[in-house]
Design an enzyme around this catalytic site. Sequence first.
Site, PDB file in Angstrom:
ATOM      1  N   MET A  18       2.891  19.236   6.715  1.00  0.00           N
ATOM      2  CA  MET A  18       3.954  19.697   5.809  1.00  0.00           C
ATOM      3  C   MET A  18       5.281  18.988   6.071  1.00  0.00           C
ATOM      4  O   MET A  18       6.355  19.553   5.901  1.00  0.00           O
ATOM      5  CB  MET A  18       4.143  21.218   5.939  1.00  0.00           C
ATOM      6  N   ALA A  19       5.217  17.705   6.521  1.00  0.00           N
ATOM      7  CA  ALA A  19       6.452  16.918   6.573  1.00  0.00           C
ATOM      8  C   ALA A  19       6.783  16.542   5.121  1.00  0.00           C
ATOM      9  O   ALA A  19       6.175  17.072   4.188  1.00  0.00           O
ATOM     10  CB  ALA A  19       6.253  15.697   7.462  1.00  0.00           C
ATOM     11  N   ASN A 110      -0.625   6.513   5.337  1.00  0.00           N
ATOM     12  CA  ASN A 110      -0.664   5.050   5.274  1.00  0.00           C
ATOM     13  C   ASN A 110      -1.598   4.504   6.343  1.00  0.00           C
ATOM     14  O   ASN A 110      -1.164   3.894   7.304  1.00  0.00           O
ATOM     15  CB  ASN A 110       0.741   4.486   5.510  1.00  0.00           C
ATOM     16  N   SER A 136       1.646   5.886  -3.358  1.00  0.00           N
ATOM     17  CA  SER A 136       2.883   5.109  -3.344  1.00  0.00           C
ATOM     18  C   SER A 136       3.964   5.824  -4.123  1.00  0.00           C
ATOM     19  O   SER A 136       3.689   6.588  -5.037  1.00  0.00           O
ATOM     20  CB  SER A 136       2.640   3.739  -3.977  1.00  0.00           C
ATOM     21  N   GLY A 137       5.196   5.557  -3.747  1.00  0.00           N
ATOM     22  CA  GLY A 137       6.318   6.137  -4.496  1.00  0.00           C
ATOM     23  C   GLY A 137       7.231   6.968  -3.611  1.00  0.00           C
ATOM     24  O   GLY A 137       8.189   7.566  -4.100  1.00  0.00           O
ATOM     25  N   LYS A 190      -3.700  -0.286  -1.423  1.00  0.00           N
ATOM     26  CA  LYS A 190      -2.343   0.199  -1.093  1.00  0.00           C
ATOM     27  C   LYS A 190      -1.647  -0.782  -0.144  1.00  0.00           C
ATOM     28  O   LYS A 190      -0.452  -1.055  -0.286  1.00  0.00           O
ATOM     29  CB  LYS A 190      -2.430   1.602  -0.467  1.00  0.00           C
ATOM     30  N   HIS A 193      -0.550  -3.688  -2.168  1.00  0.00           N
ATOM     31  CA  HIS A 193       0.609  -3.219  -2.943  1.00  0.00           C
ATOM     32  C   HIS A 193       1.879  -3.338  -2.100  1.00  0.00           C
ATOM     33  O   HIS A 193       2.901  -3.856  -2.551  1.00  0.00           O
ATOM     34  CB  HIS A 193       0.366  -1.768  -3.381  1.00  0.00           C
ATOM     35  N   ASN A 194       1.816  -2.863  -0.861  1.00  0.00           N
ATOM     36  CA  ASN A 194       3.001  -2.926   0.005  1.00  0.00           C
ATOM     37  C   ASN A 194       3.372  -4.366   0.329  1.00  0.00           C
ATOM     38  O   ASN A 194       4.557  -4.703   0.397  1.00  0.00           O
ATOM     39  CB  ASN A 194       2.753  -2.158   1.305  1.00  0.00           C
ATOM     40  N   GLU A 197       5.130  -5.730  -2.497  1.00  0.00           N
ATOM     41  CA  GLU A 197       6.480  -5.123  -2.500  1.00  0.00           C
ATOM     42  C   GLU A 197       7.411  -5.936  -1.577  1.00  0.00           C
ATOM     43  O   GLU A 197       8.559  -6.219  -1.933  1.00  0.00           O
ATOM     44  CB  GLU A 197       6.341  -3.680  -2.018  1.00  0.00           C
ATOM     45  N   TYR A 198       6.912  -6.338  -0.419  1.00  0.00           N
ATOM     46  CA  TYR A 198       7.706  -7.178   0.494  1.00  0.00           C
ATOM     47  C   TYR A 198       8.130  -8.469  -0.222  1.00  0.00           C
ATOM     48  O   TYR A 198       9.271  -8.899  -0.139  1.00  0.00           O
ATOM     49  CB  TYR A 198       6.887  -7.571   1.726  1.00  0.00           C
TER      50      TYR A 198
HETATM   51  P1  NAP Z   1       5.274  11.741   9.299  1.00  0.00           P
HETATM   52  O1  NAP Z   1       6.660  11.788   9.834  1.00  0.00           O
HETATM   53  O2  NAP Z   1       4.585  10.438   9.238  1.00  0.00           O
HETATM   54  O3  NAP Z   1       4.359  12.761  10.128  1.00  0.00           O
HETATM   55  C1  NAP Z   1       4.791  14.064  10.434  1.00  0.00           C
HETATM   56  C2  NAP Z   1       3.654  15.044  10.225  1.00  0.00           C
HETATM   57  O4  NAP Z   1       2.534  14.694  11.041  1.00  0.00           O
HETATM   58  C3  NAP Z   1       4.057  16.441  10.624  1.00  0.00           C
HETATM   59  O5  NAP Z   1       3.477  17.335   9.720  1.00  0.00           O
HETATM   60  C4  NAP Z   1       3.453  16.565  12.009  1.00  0.00           C
HETATM   61  O6  NAP Z   1       3.219  17.884  12.415  1.00  0.00           O
HETATM   62  C5  NAP Z   1       2.161  15.844  11.799  1.00  0.00           C
HETATM   63  N1  NAP Z   1       1.522  15.444  13.051  1.00  0.00           N
HETATM   64  C6  NAP Z   1       1.949  14.494  13.914  1.00  0.00           C
HETATM   65  N2  NAP Z   1       1.086  14.403  14.955  1.00  0.00           N
HETATM   66  C7  NAP Z   1       0.094  15.299  14.723  1.00  0.00           C
HETATM   67  C8  NAP Z   1      -1.085  15.667  15.416  1.00  0.00           C
HETATM   68  N3  NAP Z   1      -1.444  15.046  16.550  1.00  0.00           N
HETATM   69  N4  NAP Z   1      -1.855  16.634  14.896  1.00  0.00           N
HETATM   70  C9  NAP Z   1      -1.507  17.244  13.748  1.00  0.00           C
HETATM   71  N5  NAP Z   1      -0.421  16.930  13.027  1.00  0.00           N
HETATM   72  C10 NAP Z   1       0.374  15.974  13.516  1.00  0.00           C
HETATM   73  O7  NAP Z   1       5.284  12.445   7.834  1.00  0.00           O
HETATM   74  P2  NAP Z   1       5.553  11.835   6.382  1.00  0.00           P
HETATM   75  O8  NAP Z   1       6.735  10.914   6.369  1.00  0.00           O
HETATM   76  O9  NAP Z   1       5.524  12.985   5.470  1.00  0.00           O
HETATM   77  O10 NAP Z   1       4.276  10.898   6.121  1.00  0.00           O
HETATM   78  C11 NAP Z   1       2.954  11.411   6.151  1.00  0.00           C
HETATM   79  C12 NAP Z   1       1.987  10.280   5.919  1.00  0.00           C
HETATM   80  O11 NAP Z   1       2.250   9.694   4.651  1.00  0.00           O
HETATM   81  C13 NAP Z   1       2.107   9.130   6.927  1.00  0.00           C
HETATM   82  O12 NAP Z   1       0.829   8.588   7.162  1.00  0.00           O
HETATM   83  C14 NAP Z   1       2.967   8.118   6.215  1.00  0.00           C
HETATM   84  O13 NAP Z   1       2.759   6.808   6.679  1.00  0.00           O
HETATM   85  C15 NAP Z   1       2.487   8.297   4.789  1.00  0.00           C
HETATM   86  N6  NAP Z   1       3.428   7.885   3.755  1.00  0.00           N
HETATM   87  C16 NAP Z   1       4.738   8.107   3.874  1.00  0.00           C
HETATM   88  C17 NAP Z   1       5.609   7.717   2.873  1.00  0.00           C
HETATM   89  C18 NAP Z   1       7.065   8.004   2.970  1.00  0.00           C
HETATM   90  O14 NAP Z   1       7.821   7.530   2.100  1.00  0.00           O
HETATM   91  N7  NAP Z   1       7.504   8.784   3.967  1.00  0.00           N
HETATM   92  C19 NAP Z   1       5.115   7.094   1.740  1.00  0.00           C
HETATM   93  C20 NAP Z   1       3.750   6.894   1.611  1.00  0.00           C
HETATM   94  C21 NAP Z   1       2.919   7.301   2.625  1.00  0.00           C
HETATM   95  P3  NAP Z   1       4.338  18.681  13.264  1.00  0.00           P
HETATM   96  O15 NAP Z   1       5.334  19.165  12.249  1.00  0.00           O
HETATM   97  O16 NAP Z   1       3.591  19.790  13.911  1.00  0.00           O
HETATM   98  O17 NAP Z   1       4.940  17.723  14.238  1.00  0.00           O
END
Ligand code: NAP
Length: 485
Positions: A18-19, A110, A136-137, A190, A193-194, A197-198
């Site tokens: 739920m990040a 990712n 993406s997005g 994906k 795609h990235n 994007e670069y």
């Molecule tokens: P994040 O910062 O990459 O990850 C945080 C989340 O991971 C939190 O919910 C955390 O839980 C959980 N987590 C970390 N270690 C864990 C473990 N060992 N067991 C269970 N949960 C764990 O979050 P995000 O930015 O929302 O991205 C999530 C995914 O989407 C990533 O793979 C990222 O690369 C991908 N993504 C991100 C974007 C972007 O723009 N941010 C775009 C596309 C794809 P806790 O709260 O308990 O620490």
Amino acid sequence: MSLSTPPSGIADIGVTGMAVMGSNLARNLARNGYKVAIHNRSTAKTEHVFDEHGDEGEFYPCESMDDFVQTLAKPRVAIIMVKAGAPTDAVIDELASRMDEGDIIVDCGNSNYADTRRREEAVRERGLHYVGSGVSGGEEGALKGPSIMPGGTAESYDRLGPMFEKISAHVDDVPCCTHVGPDGAGHFVKMVHNGIEYADMQLIAEAYDLMRKGLGLTAPEIGKVFEKWNTTELDSYLIEITADVLQHMDPKSDQPFVDIVLDQAAQKGTGAWTVQTAAEFGIPVTGIAEATFARSLSGSVPQREAGQASLEARASQVQVDDPDAFIESIRQALYASKMVAYSQGFELIRAASNEYDWDIDLGAMARIWRGGCIIRAVFLNRITEAYERHPELPLLLSDEYFKAEISQAVNDWRLIVSYAALSGIPIPAFASSLAYYDGVRAEKLPANLIQGQRDFFGAHTYHRTDREGTFHTLWSADRSEEQQD
Ligand code: NAP
């Protein structure tokens, strides 16, 4: 505080993690009418999402992984949206050990496509489906409609696809989501795609640099140029935000924002993955590679300091007589280089599709990138049309539309690359794209000499232009030639 146990088998889909990305994706699903189970390793995040957004749809907040899995309707669909790498493996294990045959685990993080291939095989052996899906997005896309690139089996797509298509971005009522292909295909696409994007971002930055250093325009003035370009073939999200960023004034210093930003570009690694993968496949993605290394160079602080202190430009003062014509030439060079970068990226997708029997529809990939994602652009329609005309097109640039567009741009492209070389302005992506264009259309390349050198020092053999077979010259003996097969 503890969450109460939700009813069993009620949720259409669940999201764990739920990040920012996971919570936004869960909200998007709920806003689209799906019943969504939500879970996070630390419960506070789950509670926060429910407290802040519980009124947006039907959420089932779960404290434990046991609750999360039992809340899902069968066949269960659980999306993982946690940190890529070991955390994803850990969550897969937690889910798989609680799921039943036919249930579906979806990784929307990712992840590297090679990890996805490995995980898909392991999960399949446990009787479950595993879908590696590119999303993406960024944060906004996840909430309002991303471009979604799911891999995995066709059977899993039957269950998951309608939900993903509904929450994805739509362009002309067409969803920016389709089944990409089996196992790691979604994450591969994906990744490319990235990488593209670069390249796109670097090309835009080089165009900016040429106007800045070549014409002495200010950042806001260049922003206005990009605004105009956004009404041409270059119409795209990246050009649009570039115009905006360049015209933004820093409130603290009252200077253009870009002038107070340190010129060191960061990277999270997907550009490098694309380049490494392309090297393994032997596909020259020079635009993406130059863009990735340009970021590395920008961050090479000690080297840049040493270079600034010691290296001379010895550049010419090339006079630009007609600034408007010069700006148009830069636009043409940018467009031509962009066509090369995309053509190279699509060749990489094709190579992987052939290698892994993914049967990826290249035109459909361009179609699902038209909305929701960072490289969304009107130009992608032209790519879809090209692959519809010729599904087996060996080189995107050789399609009649691209061929005509690039021929029309090539004089300006040469002019700009020459101007930059003479003036000492680094434009690695423009220059390497032009070199690729000249290389791929050349009747003869100097690779014959390289083969000669290889045979000389390593007896690596060569093929002849006039006879079948593999040959080696006895360089250190009498220089006679031996046929090897
Ligand atoms: P994040 O910062 O990459 O990850 C945080 C989340 O991971 C939190 O919910 C955390 O839980 C959980 N987590 C970390 N270690 C864990 C473990 N060992 N067991 C269970 N949960 C764990 O979050 P995000 O930015 O929302 O991205 C999530 C995914 O989407 C990533 O793979 C990222 O690369 C991908 N993504 C991100 C974007 C972007 O723009 N941010 C775009 C596309 C794809 P806790 O709260 O308990 O620490």
